[in-house]
Write a protein that holds these residues in place. Structure first.
Motif, short mmCIF file in Angstrom:
data_model
loop_
_atom_site.label_atom_id
_atom_site.label_comp_id
_atom_site.label_asym_id
_atom_site.label_seq_id
_atom_site.Cartn_x
_atom_site.Cartn_y
_atom_site.Cartn_z
N GLU A 134 -1.98 0.47 -2.63
CA GLU A 134 -1.62 0.05 -3.99
C GLU A 134 -2.04 -1.41 -4.24
OE1 GLU A 134 2.53 -0.29 -4.83
OE2 GLU A 134 2.14 -0.68 -6.95
N GLY A 135 -1.83 -2.26 -3.21
CA GLY A 135 -2.20 -3.67 -3.33
C GLY A 135 -3.71 -3.83 -3.50
N GLN A 136 -4.49 -3.04 -2.76
CA GLN A 136 -5.95 -3.12 -2.88
C GLN A 136 -6.40 -2.68 -4.27
OE1 GLN A 136 -8.21 -1.12 0.15
NE2 GLN A 136 -6.94 -1.93 1.75
N GLY A 155 -5.57 -5.38 -6.70
CA GLY A 155 -6.50 -6.50 -6.55
C GLY A 155 -7.79 -6.24 -7.31
#
Ligand code: SF4
Length: 419
Positions: free
Chosen positions: A241-243, A246
């Motif tokens: 999810e973070g990638q 980003g």
């Protein structure tokens, strides 16, 4: 003899031992059905459903469509039994020092004796009190009886909680939620659906609105999305999810085209607590409003907004509301921010920026709430059921379907993914 008043028909019924046994069997079956934790499956394409007042709660066609294994991408046989919009709207009271009282079935908002607004009860589906706003006890009683929640948020729309009457009597919904939440594997199964729907909707937003410069990010997001299906833990999903976030927010600024190219709305990256620029201030404010919307939708179907599956329970965090809002973040909040900036609905003078961060002034907040409310009311075609529905109704529909899925009426949960 039976007499049908509507058709004025008399029917002779022979009262036999067989008939008596059949009636007693039917009564016993009905009793048994009421004590079951899950209701019997809905009827399939029955004409009875068309006139049934329970159809928007029972969702017969939607539930049957989602029971198909493997799930079909769309379910065009689903009938239009679910209302496209509700005419009732949330009432936001933002005026600091205001008091909400009642006169009969009408809510009256006053400040220092001056009437600011009068709204009939049937026109509202939630009362949102922002910051230093008082609500009289009589008004709370009236709203509890009418099943209208009072939502408490700070003046910056930080969600505090909900006051709601005991209108729901189905404890099984919450029991099923807690059972699933205690099973780590099932939590991962639901989390995959939440993260995939959010990531796909972010990618679609970029693909549609970002222009040729974002093609690389869109391709890379596809590659990251493909890893979700095999992700084995919540921690791995958090990383994915973070990638995705980003990649998405690196290109987010490409979707913003303020009139006359105003640099106030330039966007470099996502930042919060506190947001440092107007676009981040609107995103944070919009997500706070969306989490409140999801919490109300979940509470209205008997689920606990605080007991999350992907967002694991933590004091003060409405975990399940955050889970449900994932799929709606890009298509509701991000879209409202882009519209507000690109159409000039919000202006540079609606924000105040200091060393401590950027905040929205009252005017900016009102303008953004208007953009957010318009987005929620916008009718769009449901990507699975293919009928028209407002975003507000889709949130409620997904909340109800999430409850159904938690009770095991179908698997897996399907997040709402726009095309
Ligand atoms: S909508 Fe549901 S409760 Fe109503 S008739 Fe159809 S299956 Fe039965």
């Amino acid at each position: 003899m039976l007499y049908f008043a509507a058709s004025r028909t008399r029917v002779d019924v022979a009262f036999t031992a067989d008939l008596e046994a059949q009636a007693l069997r039917a009564v016993a079956e009905a009793r048994q059905a009421t004590s079951r934790r899950t209701p019997p499956p809905p009827l399939e394409h029955s004409k009875k459903c068309v006139a049934c007042s329970l159809a928007p709660i029972c969702l017969p066609d939607e539930t049957n469509a989602l029971r198909v294994v493997p799930p079909a991408p769309t379910a065009p046989d689903v009938r239009r039994l679910y209302p496209p919009r509700t005419h009732a709207q949330p009432l936001y009271v933002q005026e600091q020092g205001a008091v909400v009282g009642k006169q009969g079935e009408t809510l009256v908002v006053k400040k220092r004796g001056e009437v600011l607004a009068r709204v009939r009860l049937k026109e509202i589906d939630q009362l949102v009190v922002c910051g230093n706003v008082q609500v009289s006890t009589q008004t709370v009683h009236l709203l509890c009886e009418a099943g209208i929640p009072v939502v408490h948020v700070s003046s910056g729309h930080w969600f505090y909680g909900i006051t709601q009457g005991f209108t729901l009597r189905n404890a099984f919904e919450k029991a099923a939620q807690f059972e699933v939440a205690a099973d780590r594997e099932r939590c991962v199964e639901f989390a995959r659906a939440f993260v995939a729907a959010k990531g796909q909707n972010q990618r679609t937003m970029l693909r549609r609105n970002g222009g040729p410069e974002v093609r690389g990010a869109v391709r890379e997001m596809r590659r990251v999305l493909d890893r979700i299906e095999t992700a084995a833990s919540l921690e791995e999903l958090l990383g994915i999810e973070g990638q995705l976030a980003g990649l998405y927010f690196e290109s987010f600024g490409r979707m913003l085209r303020p009139p006359a190219g105003d640099l106030t709305f330039a966007f470099e990256n996502r930042n919060r607590r506190p947001p440092r620029d107007p676009v981040n201030a609107m995103l944070s404010f919009g997500y706070a409003m969306l989490v409140k919307e999801c919490a109300v939708a979940l509470a209205s179907v008997g689920l606990d907004p605080y007991w999350g599956l992907y967002h694991q329970p933590r004091h003060g965090r409405p975990g399940l509301a955050l889970d449900l809002m994932e799929e709606f973040r890009p298509v509701v909040v991000d879209s409202a921010v882009i519209t507000a900036v690109n159409t000039g609905m919000v202006r540079p003078r609606d924000f105040v920026t200091a060393a401590s961060g950027c905040a929205m002034k009252d005017t900016g907040r009102k303008r953004f709430i208007s953009a957010f409310a318009s987005r929620l009311d916008q009718l769009v075609t449901h990507p699975i059921f293919e009928y028209r529905c407002s975003w507000r109704q889709m949130i409620r529909l997904q909340a109800r379907l999430l409850g159904r899925c938690l009770r095991g009426e179908f698997r897996p949960y399907r997040g709402l993914v726009t095309r």
